[in-house]
Design an enzyme around this catalytic site. Structure first.
Site, short mmCIF file in Angstrom:
data_model
loop_
_atom_site.label_atom_id
_atom_site.label_comp_id
_atom_site.label_asym_id
_atom_site.label_seq_id
_atom_site.Cartn_x
_atom_site.Cartn_y
_atom_site.Cartn_z
N HIS A 2 0.69 -1.21 0.17
CA HIS A 2 0.01 -0.10 0.09
C HIS A 2 0.76 1.34 -0.09
O HIS A 2 1.10 1.85 -0.95
CB HIS A 2 -0.99 0.02 1.05
N ASP A 12 -5.58 -7.64 -3.71
CA ASP A 12 -6.08 -7.46 -2.15
C ASP A 12 -7.09 -8.15 -1.94
O ASP A 12 -7.32 -9.43 -1.50
CB ASP A 12 -5.72 -6.09 -2.00
#
Length: 455
Positions: free
Chosen positions: A269, A320
């Site tokens: 991220h 994800d």
């Protein structure tokens, strides 16, 4: 032996026309040159199939269920997270395996050749360990074998509910281990992976600076071998504030000050970094693991892509939460986020490479590095992770070279163009369809019927 003829192929030396790629029986690329023999497969456009560097497979079953406004008018990642923990109270090993098989099939049909599964669902409801500590790891391996996808399994160490070392509760308990039990689990998971396909690998994933304290992080890294290290880093503003409050530094700053982060690492991220932190991370050689579709869905923020790539930083993409599995949409969303923030166009393009070429090259190279996988290029000796695409359609219109990549990524039809996918030589997608699609989808639908009354 398999022989692929490609009208055009993206090789380490650039675009080549009328290429013959030979795959050996072990799943590696054995030859690359002009077309001389009768092929077993023909494709219009041949690319290396990137590794999806970040997945939580079980969350695929939640897709579409978290889009209503919660009781808090400032709905956020943290309210999504609460629902995810409630969802966790329902899942059995059989259900997790069926969900993961669907996820891995969808990745292959989207053009990915392998996945790094960030695997933290270890225990039964309430945190009760299974008799076999690696039960859930074995289910992930089994799902990968069912789908034929390449796998880097990343068992996750998750010990605390926050930097204040509060105990885990609710759904979190299914993740939890102290360092000693985690290392036993990790050893068993390595054994499970060793029984899988020959291209499978294992790494380690300390979840985050919130879920692992400094002592636990040091223990895990000291015992985990030489495989990849993945960790969530600087995803949310609240996370940055919490880490700063307890450790006296922002997450990226603290990690780089305390560890020799290098090309073995993949930091996931990194959407909440300063310009200085972004440049410092780029210089380490670590991969920034970006998940633009999930980051958009959760409102995480925008990665400093222009600064990071301008400093030579390595990056790759992952799906994800698997709310939407689309390789080309991940790349497009990354680029568009930079344009929206900076009021620019072609934000990540360079003088000699188009935007699409820059994005795809980065994803292929960074994904392979993050997964510790010999792939990411159409090159003799590497795993034959390949994606063949159709170019005679309304999206590509028989375009050549970088223009074809740009059209795949920005023209909206990229996934529809995927015709063939090989993972370590396993020809698992043909004519755009996975060889075991019907059975995998049927099993997934059965699981969703089982879960729907409890969600």
């Amino acid at each position: 032996m398999q022989i692929i003829h490609a009208k055009q192929a993206l090789t380490p030396t650039g675009w080549q026309s009328d290429v013959e790629v030979t795959l050996d029986a072990g799943g590696r690329i054995a030859g690359l040159g002009p077309q001389l023999r009768a092929p077993t497969s023909r494709v219009a456009l041949l690319l290396p199939a990137p590794l999806n560097l970040h997945s939580h497979a079980f969350q695929r079953a939640m897709a579409g269920l978290t889009e209503a406004r919660g009781p808090d008018p400032k709905d956020s990642f943290w309210s999504w997270r609460r629902l995810m923990y409630k969802f966790l109270d329902q899942l059995s090993p059989d259900q997790v395996e069926a969900i993961a098989a669907l996820v891995f099939m969808e990745m292959l049909e989207a053009g990915y050749g392998a996945v790094a599964e960030f695997h933290y669902l270890h225990h039964d409801v309430g945190g009760v360990p299974y008799r076999n500590l690696a039960e859930m790891s074995e289910r992930i391996v089994s799902a990968a074998l069912t789908s034929g996808i390449g796998l880097t399994l990343l068992p996750v160490h998750y010990q605390f509910g926050g930097c204040d070392l509060r105990p885990l509760n609710g759904g979190q308990q299914r993740f939890g281990n102290d360092p000693d039990r985690f290392m036993r689990l990790h050893t068993d998971a390595v054994g499970a992976v060793a029984l899988g396909a020959g291209d499978y690998a294992t790494g380690v994933a300390p979840h985050s600076l919130r879920a692992v304290n400094p002592e636990g992080l040091a223990d895990i890294l000291g015992q985990a071998g030489s495989g990849p290290v993945h960790m969530h880093l600087a995803e949310q503003v609240a996370e940055v504030d919490e880490v700063f409050s307890h450790l006296g530094a922002r997450p990226t700053e603290w990690l780089l000050d305390n560890y020799a982060v290098d090309d073995r690492w993949c930091l996931i991220h990194c959407t909440q970094m300063t310009e200085a932190e972004t440049a410092a991370l780029a210089k380490t050689g670590a991969v920034a693991g970006l998940c633009p579709l999930t980051e958009s869905n959760l409102g995480d923020g925008i990665f400093n892509g222009t600064t990071y790539m301008g400093q030579g930083g390595a990056l790759g993409v992952g799906s994800d939460s698997n709310v939407h599995i689309s390789l080309f949409e991940e790349l497009k969303t990354l680029e568009y986020s930079q344009r929206l923030r900076d009021l620019s166009r072609a934000a990540l393009a360079t003088k000699d490479r188009s935007t699409g070429r820059v994005l795809f090259d980065a994803a292929a190279k960074g994904g392979a590095q993050a997964g510790g996988r010999d792939s990411g290029r159409i090159e003799v000796g590497l795993w034959a992770d390949l994606v063949g695409l159709d170019d005679d359609n309304q999206w590509l219109c028989n375009r050549q070279g970088d223009a074809a990549l740009d059209s795949l990524i920005f023209g909206g039809g990229g996934k529809s163009c995927v015709r063939d996918v090989w993972s370590a030589g396993r020809h698992v997608v043909k004519e755009g369809r996975h060889s075991r699609r019907d059975a995998i989808v049927s099993n997934f639908k059965t699981v969703m019927r089982q879960l729907e009354t409890n969600i």
